[in-house]
Scaffold this motif. Structure first.
Motif, PDB file in Angstrom:
ATOM      1  N   ALA A  71       0.849  -1.291   0.250  1.00 40.72           N
ATOM      2  CA  ALA A  71       0.324  -0.537  -0.413  1.00 40.72           C
ATOM      3  C   ALA A  71       0.991   1.058  -0.541  1.00 40.72           C
ATOM      4  O   ALA A  71       0.580   2.600  -0.463  1.00 40.72           O
ATOM      5  CB  ALA A  71      -1.166  -0.215   1.057  1.00 40.72           C
ATOM      6  N   HIS A  72       1.903   0.891   0.357  1.00 36.90           N
ATOM      7  CA  HIS A  72       3.145   2.258   0.404  1.00 36.90           C
ATOM      8  C   HIS A  72       3.369   2.577  -0.742  1.00 36.90           C
ATOM      9  O   HIS A  72       3.843   1.471  -1.731  1.00 36.90           O
ATOM     10  CB  HIS A  72       4.351   2.123   0.733  1.00 36.90           C
ATOM     11  CG  HIS A  72       4.414   2.023   2.496  1.00 36.90           C
ATOM     12  ND1 HIS A  72       4.575   2.599   3.394  1.00 36.90           N
ATOM     13  CD2 HIS A  72       4.241   1.075   3.419  1.00 36.90           C
ATOM     14  CE1 HIS A  72       4.269   2.360   4.644  1.00 36.90           C
ATOM     15  NE2 HIS A  72       3.601   1.093   5.228  1.00 36.90           N
ATOM     16  N   THR A  73       3.284   3.881  -1.703  1.00 38.49           N
ATOM     17  CA  THR A  73       3.988   4.368  -2.309  1.00 38.49           C
ATOM     18  C   THR A  73       5.438   4.803  -2.846  1.00 38.49           C
ATOM     19  O   THR A  73       6.000   4.345  -3.513  1.00 38.49           O
ATOM     20  CB  THR A  73       3.039   5.809  -2.976  1.00 38.49           C
ATOM     21  OG1 THR A  73       3.746   6.649  -1.598  1.00 38.49           O
ATOM     22  CG2 THR A  73       1.961   6.231  -3.234  1.00 38.49           C
ATOM     23  N   ASN A  74       5.393   4.302  -1.512  1.00 40.32           N
ATOM     24  CA  ASN A  74       7.737   4.725  -1.319  1.00 40.32           C
ATOM     25  C   ASN A  74       7.718   3.188  -1.698  1.00 40.32           C
ATOM     26  O   ASN A  74       7.965   2.134  -0.441  1.00 40.32           O
ATOM     27  CB  ASN A  74       7.867   5.261  -0.308  1.00 40.32           C
ATOM     28  CG  ASN A  74       9.288   5.639  -0.523  1.00 40.32           C
ATOM     29  OD1 ASN A  74      10.079   4.448  -0.192  1.00 40.32           O
ATOM     30  ND2 ASN A  74       9.785   6.063   1.098  1.00 40.32           N
ATOM     31  N   GLU A 127      10.140 -10.429  -5.075  1.00 45.53           N
ATOM     32  CA  GLU A 127       9.460  -8.853  -4.746  1.00 45.53           C
ATOM     33  C   GLU A 127       9.957  -8.827  -4.119  1.00 45.53           C
ATOM     34  O   GLU A 127       9.879  -7.317  -4.409  1.00 45.53           O
ATOM     35  CB  GLU A 127       8.564  -9.905  -3.693  1.00 45.53           C
ATOM     36  CG  GLU A 127       7.052 -10.911  -4.821  1.00 45.53           C
ATOM     37  CD  GLU A 127       6.191 -10.605  -3.542  1.00 45.53           C
ATOM     38  OE1 GLU A 127       6.043 -11.206  -1.813  1.00 45.53           O
ATOM     39  OE2 GLU A 127       4.833 -11.374  -3.996  1.00 45.53           O
ATOM     40  N   ALA A 128      11.118  -8.405  -3.242  1.00 42.73           N
ATOM     41  CA  ALA A 128      11.547  -7.479  -2.488  1.00 42.73           C
ATOM     42  C   ALA A 128      12.718  -7.190  -3.368  1.00 42.73           C
ATOM     43  O   ALA A 128      12.595  -5.970  -3.495  1.00 42.73           O
ATOM     44  CB  ALA A 128      12.794  -8.414  -1.639  1.00 42.73           C
ATOM     45  N   ALA A 129      13.437  -8.084  -4.760  1.00 44.74           N
ATOM     46  CA  ALA A 129      14.294  -7.779  -5.661  1.00 44.74           C
ATOM     47  C   ALA A 129      13.361  -6.718  -6.793  1.00 44.74           C
ATOM     48  O   ALA A 129      14.026  -5.434  -7.442  1.00 44.74           O
ATOM     49  CB  ALA A 129      14.500  -8.697  -6.190  1.00 44.74           C
ATOM     50  N   THR A 130      11.777  -7.211  -6.383  1.00 41.24           N
ATOM     51  CA  THR A 130      10.775  -5.475  -7.498  1.00 41.24           C
ATOM     52  C   THR A 130      10.444  -4.550  -6.705  1.00 41.24           C
ATOM     53  O   THR A 130      11.387  -2.879  -7.537  1.00 41.24           O
ATOM     54  CB  THR A 130       9.705  -6.746  -8.284  1.00 41.24           C
ATOM     55  OG1 THR A 130       9.511  -7.921  -8.660  1.00 41.24           O
ATOM     56  CG2 THR A 130       8.965  -5.095  -8.439  1.00 41.24           C
ATOM     57  N   LEU A 131      10.622  -4.403  -5.774  1.00 41.70           N
ATOM     58  CA  LEU A 131      10.551  -3.508  -4.966  1.00 41.70           C
ATOM     59  C   LEU A 131      12.124  -2.373  -4.267  1.00 41.70           C
ATOM     60  O   LEU A 131      11.811  -1.163  -4.444  1.00 41.70           O
ATOM     61  CB  LEU A 131      10.742  -3.454  -3.104  1.00 41.70           C
ATOM     62  CG  LEU A 131       8.916  -4.114  -2.835  1.00 41.70           C
ATOM     63  CD1 LEU A 131       8.658  -4.608  -1.817  1.00 41.70           C
ATOM     64  CD2 LEU A 131       7.657  -2.855  -3.349  1.00 41.70           C
ATOM     65  N   ILE A 132      12.835  -3.337  -4.714  1.00 44.83           N
ATOM     66  CA  ILE A 132      14.645  -2.545  -4.703  1.00 44.83           C
ATOM     67  C   ILE A 132      14.707  -2.248  -5.577  1.00 44.83           C
ATOM     68  O   ILE A 132      15.473  -1.219  -6.027  1.00 44.83           O
ATOM     69  CB  ILE A 132      15.508  -3.439  -3.979  1.00 44.83           C
ATOM     70  CG1 ILE A 132      15.068  -4.116  -2.489  1.00 44.83           C
ATOM     71  CG2 ILE A 132      17.172  -3.265  -4.233  1.00 44.83           C
ATOM     72  CD1 ILE A 132      16.204  -5.893  -2.340  1.00 44.83           C
ATOM     73  N   ASP A 133      14.528  -2.968  -7.000  1.00 47.10           N
ATOM     74  CA  ASP A 133      14.735  -1.925  -8.217  1.00 47.10           C
ATOM     75  C   ASP A 133      13.993  -1.209  -8.645  1.00 47.10           C
ATOM     76  O   ASP A 133      14.639   0.581  -8.803  1.00 47.10           O
ATOM     77  CB  ASP A 133      14.576  -3.225  -9.441  1.00 47.10           C
ATOM     78  CG  ASP A 133      14.755  -2.568 -11.026  1.00 47.10           C
ATOM     79  OD1 ASP A 133      16.130  -2.081 -10.939  1.00 47.10           O
ATOM     80  OD2 ASP A 133      14.325  -2.121 -11.559  1.00 47.10           O
ATOM     81  N   ALA A 138      13.835   4.535  -8.236  1.00 44.91           N
ATOM     82  CA  ALA A 138      13.146   6.213  -7.679  1.00 44.91           C
ATOM     83  C   ALA A 138      13.643   7.645  -7.102  1.00 44.91           C
ATOM     84  O   ALA A 138      13.846   8.305  -6.696  1.00 44.91           O
ATOM     85  CB  ALA A 138      12.105   5.560  -6.701  1.00 44.91           C
ATOM     86  N   GLY A 139      15.023   6.595  -6.855  1.00 45.08           N
ATOM     87  CA  GLY A 139      16.037   7.799  -6.093  1.00 45.08           C
ATOM     88  C   GLY A 139      16.222   7.403  -5.090  1.00 45.08           C
ATOM     89  O   GLY A 139      17.052   7.795  -4.369  1.00 45.08           O
TER      90      GLY A 139
END
Length: 190
Positions: A71-74, A127-133, A138-139
């Motif tokens: 749900a986080h946009t970050n 899933e974790a790699a997608t969020l890290i990418d 997003a800098g």
């Protein structure tokens, strides 16, 4: 999945968490679930079917309680929350974590279980790699990190910290603190 199957799998997770994979006997599971052994065989065919279904069920439960992180946009905050939700003092999470560790240990001796665990672990890493990418794009990372390698390290750390916390080697607060620190170590301060 029927309510009865869910009831049996919830009982299977409790039995595995309490007695380990080797302690999972159909008769004990039936008693824990409040059903007949015939019903378990009807739904799951055999003990191996129960184990495979239990592993899938653990994964589905973990997905449900970590979905809130998305749900986080970050994406960096979503990553940290997703990982931290795996280490919390809630009965379902505790039982899932204990049963996951028991199944992982048993996979050393079971090719069938090993493949299913590999696939499930890979999905979590992805899933974790997608969020890290996404955080990198997003800098929100200081370092240029390989998302998959960082995700593998962080998810492995979650398993190890969870095991230490559940066994009483460290406190829940310390496990969560170390995990948050690892996110900073992997991605840098944002």
């Amino acid at each position: 999945m029927s309510d009865r199957q869910t009831q049996i799998l919830e009982a299977a997770i409790r039995v595995i968490a309490q007695d380990g994979v080797r302690g999972l006997r159909i008769e004990k599971l039936a008693a824990e679930a409040g059903v007949s052994t015939a019903l378990i065989y009807y739904h799951f065919k055999d003990r191996a079917g129960v184990l495979h279904s239990a592993l899938g069920f653990i994964n589905d439960q973990a997905q449900r309680y970590t979905d809130d992180a998305f749900a986080h946009t970050n994406p960096r905050a979503a990553l940290e929350q997703m990982l931290l939700l795996e280490i919390q003092n809630v009965p379902d999470v505790r039982n899932n974590s204990i049963a996951w560790g028991e199944l992982r240990a048993s996979a050393v001796f079971s090719d069938d279980l090993r493949e299913q665990l590999r696939a499930t672990t890979q999905a979590w890493v992805d899933e974790a790699a997608t969020l890290i990418d996404r955080a990198r794009a997003a800098g929100l990372t200081v370092r240029d990190v390989d998302p998959t390698a960082a995700a593998e390290r962080l998810t492995a750390l979650v398993e190890g910290l969870s095991e230490r916390w559940l066994s009483g080697s460290i406190s829940l607060e310390r496990a969560r603190e170390l995990l948050s620190g690892a996110v900073v170590a992997e991605l840098g301060r944002s």
